[in-house]
Design a protein around this motif. Structure first.
Motif, PDB file in Angstrom:
ATOM      1  N   LEU A 195       0.863  -1.180   0.000  1.00 60.01           N
ATOM      2  CA  LEU A 195       0.000   0.000   0.000  1.00 60.01           C
ATOM      3  C   LEU A 195       0.899   1.228   0.000  1.00 60.01           C
ATOM      4  O   LEU A 195       1.508   1.583   1.007  1.00 60.01           O
ATOM      5  CB  LEU A 195      -0.909  -0.010   1.231  1.00 60.01           C
ATOM      6  CG  LEU A 195      -1.824   1.199   1.432  1.00 60.01           C
ATOM      7  CD1 LEU A 195      -2.687   1.464   0.197  1.00 60.01           C
ATOM      8  CD2 LEU A 195      -2.718   0.988   2.659  1.00 60.01           C
ATOM      9  N   PHE A 196       1.006   1.858  -1.169  1.00 60.75           N
ATOM     10  CA  PHE A 196       1.908   3.002  -1.339  1.00 60.75           C
ATOM     11  C   PHE A 196       1.174   4.309  -1.092  1.00 60.75           C
ATOM     12  O   PHE A 196      -0.004   4.449  -1.416  1.00 60.75           O
ATOM     13  CB  PHE A 196       2.492   3.018  -2.755  1.00 60.75           C
ATOM     14  CG  PHE A 196       3.386   1.858  -3.067  1.00 60.75           C
ATOM     15  CD1 PHE A 196       4.630   1.742  -2.461  1.00 60.75           C
ATOM     16  CD2 PHE A 196       2.987   0.884  -3.968  1.00 60.75           C
ATOM     17  CE1 PHE A 196       5.457   0.670  -2.743  1.00 60.75           C
ATOM     18  CE2 PHE A 196       3.813  -0.189  -4.265  1.00 60.75           C
ATOM     19  CZ  PHE A 196       5.053  -0.301  -3.650  1.00 60.75           C
ATOM     20  N   GLU A 197       1.914   5.275  -0.553  1.00 61.49           N
ATOM     21  CA  GLU A 197       1.374   6.618  -0.354  1.00 61.49           C
ATOM     22  C   GLU A 197       2.386   7.652  -0.826  1.00 61.49           C
ATOM     23  O   GLU A 197       3.589   7.541  -0.540  1.00 61.49           O
ATOM     24  CB  GLU A 197       1.039   6.864   1.110  1.00 61.49           C
ATOM     25  CG  GLU A 197      -0.140   6.068   1.619  1.00 61.49           C
ATOM     26  CD  GLU A 197      -0.611   6.507   2.996  1.00 61.49           C
ATOM     27  OE1 GLU A 197      -1.774   6.232   3.332  1.00 61.49           O
ATOM     28  OE2 GLU A 197       0.190   7.129   3.733  1.00 61.49           O
ATOM     29  N   LEU A 198       1.901   8.643  -1.532  1.00 58.39           N
ATOM     30  CA  LEU A 198       2.686   9.823  -1.880  1.00 58.39           C
ATOM     31  C   LEU A 198       2.225  10.935  -0.958  1.00 58.39           C
ATOM     32  O   LEU A 198       1.019  11.221  -0.881  1.00 58.39           O
ATOM     33  CB  LEU A 198       2.452  10.211  -3.339  1.00 58.39           C
ATOM     34  CG  LEU A 198       3.224  11.451  -3.833  1.00 58.39           C
ATOM     35  CD1 LEU A 198       4.724  11.170  -3.871  1.00 58.39           C
ATOM     36  CD2 LEU A 198       2.720  11.864  -5.221  1.00 58.39           C
TER      37      LEU A 198
ATOM     38  N   ALA B 142      -1.858  10.927  -2.600  1.00 59.56           N
ATOM     39  CA  ALA B 142      -2.207   9.849  -3.526  1.00 59.56           C
ATOM     40  C   ALA B 142      -1.871   8.515  -2.867  1.00 59.56           C
ATOM     41  O   ALA B 142      -0.921   8.422  -2.086  1.00 59.56           O
ATOM     42  CB  ALA B 142      -1.453   9.988  -4.845  1.00 59.56           C
ATOM     43  N   SER B 143      -2.673   7.509  -3.178  1.00 59.39           N
ATOM     44  CA  SER B 143      -2.457   6.156  -2.650  1.00 59.39           C
ATOM     45  C   SER B 143      -2.609   5.152  -3.769  1.00 59.39           C
ATOM     46  O   SER B 143      -3.391   5.366  -4.711  1.00 59.39           O
ATOM     47  CB  SER B 143      -3.459   5.825  -1.538  1.00 59.39           C
ATOM     48  OG  SER B 143      -3.289   6.648  -0.415  1.00 59.39           O
TER      49      SER B 143
ATOM     50  N   TYR C 236      -6.405   9.682  -5.570  1.00 65.12           N
ATOM     51  CA  TYR C 236      -5.568  10.860  -5.323  1.00 65.12           C
ATOM     52  C   TYR C 236      -6.433  12.042  -4.905  1.00 65.12           C
ATOM     53  O   TYR C 236      -7.629  12.096  -5.195  1.00 65.12           O
ATOM     54  CB  TYR C 236      -4.727  11.219  -6.549  1.00 65.12           C
ATOM     55  CG  TYR C 236      -5.509  11.537  -7.795  1.00 65.12           C
ATOM     56  CD1 TYR C 236      -6.021  12.823  -8.029  1.00 65.12           C
ATOM     57  CD2 TYR C 236      -5.727  10.562  -8.765  1.00 65.12           C
ATOM     58  CE1 TYR C 236      -6.733  13.112  -9.170  1.00 65.12           C
ATOM     59  CE2 TYR C 236      -6.439  10.838  -9.917  1.00 65.12           C
ATOM     60  CZ  TYR C 236      -6.930  12.124 -10.117  1.00 65.12           C
ATOM     61  OH  TYR C 236      -7.639  12.415 -11.263  1.00 65.12           O
ATOM     62  N   ASP C 237      -5.783  12.973  -4.209  1.00 60.91           N
ATOM     63  CA  ASP C 237      -6.440  14.189  -3.745  1.00 60.91           C
ATOM     64  C   ASP C 237      -6.704  15.080  -4.959  1.00 60.91           C
ATOM     65  O   ASP C 237      -5.774  15.477  -5.667  1.00 60.91           O
ATOM     66  CB  ASP C 237      -5.517  14.895  -2.731  1.00 60.91           C
ATOM     67  CG  ASP C 237      -6.189  16.065  -2.045  1.00 60.91           C
ATOM     68  OD1 ASP C 237      -7.008  16.758  -2.692  1.00 60.91           O
ATOM     69  OD2 ASP C 237      -5.891  16.312  -0.861  1.00 60.91           O
TER      70      ASP C 237
ATOM     71  N   SER D 234      -0.389  15.947 -11.299  1.00 63.62           N
ATOM     72  CA  SER D 234      -0.363  14.568 -11.814  1.00 63.62           C
ATOM     73  C   SER D 234       0.113  13.571 -10.763  1.00 63.62           C
ATOM     74  O   SER D 234       0.882  12.655 -11.054  1.00 63.62           O
ATOM     75  CB  SER D 234       0.547  14.485 -13.046  1.00 63.62           C
ATOM     76  OG  SER D 234       0.107  15.342 -14.065  1.00 63.62           O
ATOM     77  N   VAL D 235      -0.379  13.737  -9.526  1.00 64.70           N
ATOM     78  CA  VAL D 235       0.112  12.883  -8.439  1.00 64.70           C
ATOM     79  C   VAL D 235      -0.274  11.413  -8.629  1.00 64.70           C
ATOM     80  O   VAL D 235       0.414  10.514  -8.144  1.00 64.70           O
ATOM     81  CB  VAL D 235      -0.383  13.388  -7.071  1.00 64.70           C
ATOM     82  CG1 VAL D 235       0.281  14.718  -6.728  1.00 64.70           C
ATOM     83  CG2 VAL D 235      -1.909  13.525  -7.038  1.00 64.70           C
ATOM     84  N   GLY D 236      -1.373  11.160  -9.352  1.00 66.52           N
ATOM     85  CA  GLY D 236      -1.738   9.778  -9.630  1.00 66.52           C
ATOM     86  C   GLY D 236      -0.690   9.100 -10.501  1.00 66.52           C
ATOM     87  O   GLY D 236      -0.248   7.976 -10.211  1.00 66.52           O
ATOM     88  N   ALA D 237      -0.276   9.777 -11.564  1.00 66.78           N
ATOM     89  CA  ALA D 237       0.740   9.237 -12.463  1.00 66.78           C
ATOM     90  C   ALA D 237       2.098   9.140 -11.762  1.00 66.78           C
ATOM     91  O   ALA D 237       2.838   8.178 -11.964  1.00 66.78           O
ATOM     92  CB  ALA D 237       0.857  10.108 -13.714  1.00 66.78           C
ATOM     93  N   VAL D 238       2.415  10.120 -10.939  1.00 66.41           N
ATOM     94  CA  VAL D 238       3.683  10.092 -10.189  1.00 66.41           C
ATOM     95  C   VAL D 238       3.723   8.877  -9.277  1.00 66.41           C
ATOM     96  O   VAL D 238       4.725   8.151  -9.220  1.00 66.41           O
ATOM     97  CB  VAL D 238       3.854  11.393  -9.381  1.00 66.41           C
ATOM     98  CG1 VAL D 238       5.024  11.260  -8.391  1.00 66.41           C
ATOM     99  CG2 VAL D 238       4.081  12.576 -10.310  1.00 66.41           C
TER     100      VAL D 238
END
Length: 225
Positions: free
Chosen positions: A111-114, A122-123, A140-141, A148-152
């Motif tokens: 389970l990754f989190e940015l 983003a998760s 993502y928020d 582009s936090v989802g892609a990151v």
């Protein structure tokens, strides 16, 4: 088939996957030039503008809150599109939380989190076993969508897979357009339906196949918006 049953089959879903190379740079070189430049830019931009941190949740005491954040971000995006999202009932949400705790104990959960400082923006929920990572769902928020936090987050999860020596990053079912940027490899998930040799059985078989085609058309419509 020699069984006396009526049967039919249909393509259930397309299943994209990445054959992972030995290094992140080698993987980036395999991508389309424009997309490669964009993802490198977006990752660099995010960490230059924010006190960013990309991590995998490993503390059992954090799983419940982390899953809540993932669920809320995922649902917010789908609510904006007037769709129910994957976690639309409490029963479904509790099921996925139970799986997360169980898979963490088994060493399968990833389970990754940015994060931006202490805020999760983003998760990405995935399962890791036998040299393969299976991407399941993400969120993502919406306030950070311009970055582009989802892609990151997706890119960094692929990078993590390469770093730990995985051979395959599997997107599972779904031929969503964004996956085409990350890979051209695809498998086909087939659905075989059998019924008793009766009029009612044949009707049921045709009904199931037709229903599947309708569902796939709806999914294709919204995944390619």
């Amino acid at each position: 088939m020699g069984s006396g049953l009526y049967y039919d089959y249909d393509v259930q879903d397309i299943c994209p996957y990445i054959e992972l190379p030995s290094t992140w740079d080698e993987y980036l070189d395999s991508l389309d030039g424009k997309f490669r430049r964009n993802i490198k830019y977006e990752i660099k931009r995010y960490f230059s503008k924010h006190d960013g941190n990309f991590m995998c949740v490993t503390d059992e005491n954090e799983i419940d809150d982390s899953m809540d954040r993932l669920i809320e971000m995922h649902q917010a995006r789908w609510r904006k599109r007037h769709m129910p999202g994957a976690f639309y009932t409490k029963r479904i949400r509790n099921f996925h939380k139970d799986v997360a705790f169980d898979f963490l104990e088994r060493g399968i959960l990833s389970l990754f989190e940015l994060r931006d400082k202490n805020k999760t923006v983003a998760s990405l929920l995935s399962y890791h076993i036998g040299g393969k990572r299976y991407y399941y769902i993400s969120g993502y928020d919406l306030n950070y969508s311009r970055l582009s936090v989802g892609a990151v987050t997706l890119g960094l999860s692929i990078k993590r897979s390469i770093e730990v020596g995985d051979e395959v990053y599997d997107f599972l079912r779904g031929d969503e357009k964004y996956k085409e940027d990350w890979t051209k490899h695809k498998k086909r998930n087939m659905r075989l339906v059998a019924s008793y040799p009766s009029i009612a059985g044949r009707f049921y078989l045709y009904y199931i196949i037709a229903e599947n085609k309708i569902i796939n058309k709806i999914k294709d419509r919204f995944s390619h918006d």
